[in-house]
Design a protein around this motif. Structure first.
Motif: not given
Length: 363
Positions: A166-195
């Motif tokens: 979990t540390y490596k995927i969040s800190h070392e794999c290069g996946l950040t809101p700046d680099s992958h923000g659109q792909m992993f914004k996951n608006e569908a998830y937030w909408a379903v969970i909030n609903g």
């Protein structure tokens, strides 16, 4: 090629793969297909090939597999496909005990992918926590102390492996809101969970007799935090496949991957362990407690450091969210871990969270 094929039955999958065997990157043809249990959101099947190798076929339909009246965006397929591709080539993960399955093949138009199989001798972490769990190499005369030692050693390694992963995927794999923000914004998830949350929190509060405690959250909507880390997002014991014999583990189900608070995955895993502890007739509580202590040691350097006191100001809010979601699905999903004893336990947990000072900062 039509995009209307729905892979909901083993026969449909087998027929399709046989007809399209020349397009698949496998040495031999598929000879058998069997649907796997535990696929609540998607349809999951094990494939057997003529050379006796296996793989897993996963179909992401427009509805949830366990409740077809609940629609779900098929963009979740693209999220998981992307993650498995990124992790498959990530140097920082190559030596980890815990892995994500390797992506073997996918078809964008039909929303399915084929990935590495964790193996028939593997099981979920949920199954490993059962009193009835048996090692695949276990004999009738196996000494119980030796069995316990083997499992405890594995769980100690697994706790360290989960922390590293979990540390490596969040800190070392290069996946950040700046680099992958659109792909992993996951608006569908937030909408379903909030609903689901807003539709069920009042009922849960009333049934659990915690209306006063839940009232401030009735209209709350979760969203991506301003300081965000990449998380798996569905980090519970059925999403973790384990193999005591090989000392390996895999994290499955990446379609809700997103940017969230740093300890979000640990919070969810800790919550599920809290739920499982309510069912001592099925769960090996001593084994579960050992694993939880080892998790706390791996993450915080202290096996007695209650994770709820160390995972941030959003712990209380996320605990309530997970509690409400569990209540929402308890009548629709055949859950092995029953939620019968929650009233007293919920009040005790909320009191403890107050003592830890784990207050939500969103209000």
């Amino acid at each position: 090629m039509t995009s209307k094929i729905e892979f909901k039955e083993s026969e449909t999958v087998l027929s399709y793969l046989k007809e399209n065997s020349d397009r698949l990157p496998f040495k031999t043809k598929v000879r058998d297909v069997k649907r796997l249990l535990g696929g609540y959101a998607n349809y999951v099947f094990r494939l057997w090939f003529e050379d006796r190798t296996t793989a897993v076929f996963k179909y992401y339909g427009p509805q949830m597999a366990f409740m077809e009246s609940l629609e779900s965006s098929q963009f979740r397929f693209h999220i998981e496909k992307t993650i498995l591709g990124v992790f498959g080539s990530a140097e920082c993960l190559k030596q980890c005990m815990v892995q994500a399955p390797k992506l073997l093949f996918y078809e964008d138009a039909l929303h399915y992918l084929i990935m590495e199989d964790c193996g028939e001798t593997s099981c979920t972490l949920t199954d490993l926590m059962r009193q009835s769990f048996k090692l695949s190499s276990e004999s009738e005369n196996e000494d119980e102390k030796e069995k316990k030692r083997r499992i405890d050693t594995y769980l100690t390694n697994l706790a360290r492996g989960i922390q590293e992963f979990t540390y490596k995927i969040s800190h070392e794999c290069g996946l950040t809101p700046d680099s992958h923000g659109q792909m992993f914004k996951n608006e569908a998830y937030w909408a379903v969970i909030n609903g689901i949350f807003s539709s069920n929190i009042r009922r849960a509060a009333q049934e659990l007799d915690v209306e006063k405690e839940f009232a401030p959250y009735y209209d709350h909507k979760q969203e991506q935090p301003s300081v965000a880390y990449f998380v798996q997002g569905d980090f519970w014991t059925n999403a973790i496949m384990v193999n005591v014999e090989t000392n390996r583990a895999w994290v499955l189900d990446w379609e809700t991957a997103r940017f969230d608070t740093e300890y979000r995955d640990l919070q969810e895993l800790g919550f599920i362990l809290w739920v499982m502890r309510k069912n001592p007739s099925i769960i090996d509580i001593e084994r579960l407690n050992h694993f939880e202590r080892q998790l706390q040691l791996a993450y915080f350097g202290d096996e007695n450091a209650d994770w709820r006191s160390r995972t941030g100001a959003d712990t209380r809010l996320n605990f309530i969210h997970m509690l409400v979601l569990s209540y929402a699905f308890k009548d629709n999903v055949e859950m092995d871990i029953k939620l019968a004893d929650f009233k007293a336990s919920t009040r005790q947990a909320l009191d403890e969270l107050n003592e830890f000072g784990a207050k939500c900062t969103s209000f």
